[in-house]
Scaffold this active site. Structure first.
Site, PDB file in Angstrom:
ATOM      1  N   GLY A  22       0.822  -1.259   0.075  1.00 49.10           N
ATOM      2  CA  GLY A  22       0.060  -0.019   0.125  1.00 49.10           C
ATOM      3  C   GLY A  22       0.916   1.294  -0.211  1.00 49.10           C
ATOM      4  N   LYS A  26       7.480   2.864  -4.999  1.00 51.10           N
ATOM      5  CA  LYS A  26       7.691   1.523  -5.394  1.00 51.10           C
ATOM      6  C   LYS A  26       8.897   1.568  -6.229  1.00 51.10           C
ATOM      7  CE  LYS A  26       2.675   0.640  -5.543  1.00 51.10           C
ATOM      8  NZ  LYS A  26       2.645   0.301  -4.326  1.00 51.10           N
ATOM      9  N   HIS A 138      14.312  14.791   0.365  1.00 53.86           N
ATOM     10  CA  HIS A 138      13.694  15.182   1.724  1.00 53.86           C
ATOM     11  C   HIS A 138      14.479  14.894   2.611  1.00 53.86           C
ATOM     12  CE1 HIS A 138      10.171  16.525  -0.337  1.00 53.86           C
ATOM     13  NE2 HIS A 138       9.644  15.422  -0.669  1.00 53.86           N
ATOM     14  N   ASP A 173      10.419  17.673  -9.365  1.00 56.37           N
ATOM     15  CA  ASP A 173       9.275  16.792  -8.642  1.00 56.37           C
ATOM     16  C   ASP A 173       8.200  17.857  -8.039  1.00 56.37           C
ATOM     17  OD1 ASP A 173       9.725  14.244  -6.665  1.00 56.37           O
ATOM     18  OD2 ASP A 173       8.436  15.687  -5.868  1.00 56.37           O
ATOM     19  N   HIS A 175       7.037  18.090  -5.267  1.00 57.70           N
ATOM     20  CA  HIS A 175       7.044  18.302  -3.904  1.00 57.70           C
ATOM     21  C   HIS A 175       8.583  19.464  -3.532  1.00 57.70           C
ATOM     22  CE1 HIS A 175       4.775  14.270  -3.726  1.00 57.70           C
ATOM     23  NE2 HIS A 175       4.360  15.039  -2.461  1.00 57.70           N
ATOM     24  N   ASP A 261       6.288  12.783 -10.414  1.00 57.83           N
ATOM     25  CA  ASP A 261       4.839  13.212  -9.899  1.00 57.83           C
ATOM     26  C   ASP A 261       4.424  14.456 -10.278  1.00 57.83           C
ATOM     27  OD1 ASP A 261       6.868  14.557  -8.243  1.00 57.83           O
ATOM     28  OD2 ASP A 261       6.363  13.380  -6.544  1.00 57.83           O
TER      29      ASP A 261
END
Ligand code: TV1
Ligand code: CA
Ligand code: ZN
Length: 375
Positions: A22, A26, A138, A173, A175, A261
């Site tokens: 979940g 990945k 990060h 990205d 983020h 993303d």
């Protein structure tokens, strides 16, 4: 589309690690990318190298010894004890950064690739180097954050700084690239430019007020954006801002974090970039003909991550005009249905950046910050 000497770092073990059922991150997506790159016949056009794994000592160039030791020792079974119930090192929501099986090896593959990618450039043995298993922006000096444990980007840039006077870091990205920004916040030898979604979105940092400190004042550049940004709108900020940075900062090497993303349809993102719009950033920077490292990063709709990084590998080599949009047969072919094309299309979502001139204001302010460095 002139050719460049490209070195591509890939460890066949990377796809075997899992953050747990979940979890959106990945590592398998790097293997699917590799499969597609191979199916397109691109592995013969690059130096394909398996990186040495980063040692604890190499990681300590940025991270604290106690944190590296912790990463080396932690297992799914001991994580509760070693983290004092999640309070030490793996701060934040524990599920973002679970202590999964093989965690340290996974980190050493990701970081090893980015360090090797830097060294290949400093040795003068390549023009562009690629590590799709890297880009974990990060991670902090002494703690994991946002799916990132070891900051391979910081380690890569530190390696480049041994040879190059000024390094430009670009982060597309969705983020904010907070860990990299923090590491170089007070130096004028690294310019950090991040484009990201801002407003009730992880990690919550990266406003235009944050522009560096001390000697580094002006050398962190943040471009906060809203949901739905299209290719045209993104390009209308990216290109003038990057052109200005090239002019006023004059980097001697570039690191481009290609987090996927920011693509339309990403499971965690909210931008509306097509494959072409995302890759346009790679193509634009490549034209400057400086030593460049391409890294991965986020990307949670796996088939689109593989499409993007495959196409961007082609851009690095300079063969993007020669590869068919119909996907070649490959081991993971069925992942790419129903269209089986090298394409990520934009959707018809609204571009919130175009509401009351928000994008124009953000662009103007970014260019004004950069103009300060020129005078
Ligand atoms: C386990 C299982 C973890 C399902 C995490 C989405 C999950 C997320 C999960 C998730 C998820 C985040 C936060 C909240 C901080 C937390 C690689 C206040 C469906 C570079 C990292 C995003 C992005 C972290 C990494 C974020 C990168 N979003 N399902 N977690 N707390 N964490 O918001 O920049 O792409 O979402
Ligand atoms: Ca970013
Ligand atoms: Zn991301």
């Amino acid at each position: 589309m002139s050719r460049r000497r490209v070195a591509y770092y890939y460890d066949p073990d990377v796809g075997g690690y899992t953050y747990g059922p979940g979890h959106p991150m990945k590592p398998h997506r790097v293997r699917i990318t590799h499969d597609l790159v191979g199916a397109y016949g691109m592995l013969d056009k690059m130096h394909v190298l398996r990186p040495q794994r980063a040692t604890p000592n190499a990681m300590s160039a940025f991270h604290t010894d106690e944190y590296v030791n912790f990463l080396k020792r932690v297992t799914p079974e001991t994580s509760e004890q070693l983290t004092h119930g999640g309070l030490l090192f793996l701060v934040g929501e524990l599920p973002d950064n679970p202590a999964f099986e093989g965690l340290f090896e996974y980190c050493s593959i990701s970081a090893g690739g980015s360090i090797a990618a830097a060294q290949r450039l400093t040795a003068g043995a390549a023009d562009i180097t690629i590590n799709w298993a890297g880009g974990l922006h990060h991670a902090k000096k002494g703690e994991a954050s946002g799916f990132c444990f070891v900051n391979d980007i910081v380690l890569c840039i530190l390696e480049l700084l041994r040879t190059y006077a000024r390094v430009l870091y670009i982060d597309i990205d969705i983020h904010h690239g907070d860990g990299v920004e923090e590491a170089f916040y007070t130096t004028d030898r690294v310019m950090c430019a991040s484009f990201h979604k801002f407003g009730e979105f992880f990690p919550g940092t990266g406003t235009q007020d944050d522009c560096g400190r001390g000697k580094g004042k002006g050398y962190s550049l943040n471009v906060p954006l809203d949901d739905g940004i299209t290719d045209e709108a993104y390009r209308s900020v990216f290109e003038p801002v990057m052109a200005k940075i090239m002019d006023v900062f004059q980097p001697t090497a570039i690191v481009l974090q290609c987090g996927a993303d920011s693509l339309s349809g990403d499971k965690l993102g909210g931008f509306n970039l097509s494959l072409a719009g995302h890759a346009a950033c790679v193509q634009f920077m490549r034209r400057y003909n400086l030593p460049m490292v391409l890294l991965g990063g986020g990307g949670y709709t796996v088939k689109n991550v593989a499409r993007a990084w495959t196409y961007e590998t082609a851009c690095a080599v300079g063969v993007e005009g020669e590869i068919p949009e119909d996907l070649p047969w490959c081991e993971y072919f069925e992942w790419f249905g129903p269209r089986y094309r090298l394409e990520v299309a934009q959707s018809n979502m609204e571009d919130l950046n175009l509401r009351d001139g928000a994008l124009d204001r953000v662009r103007r302010r970014a260019l004004a910050q950069l103009q300060e460095l020129a005078s």
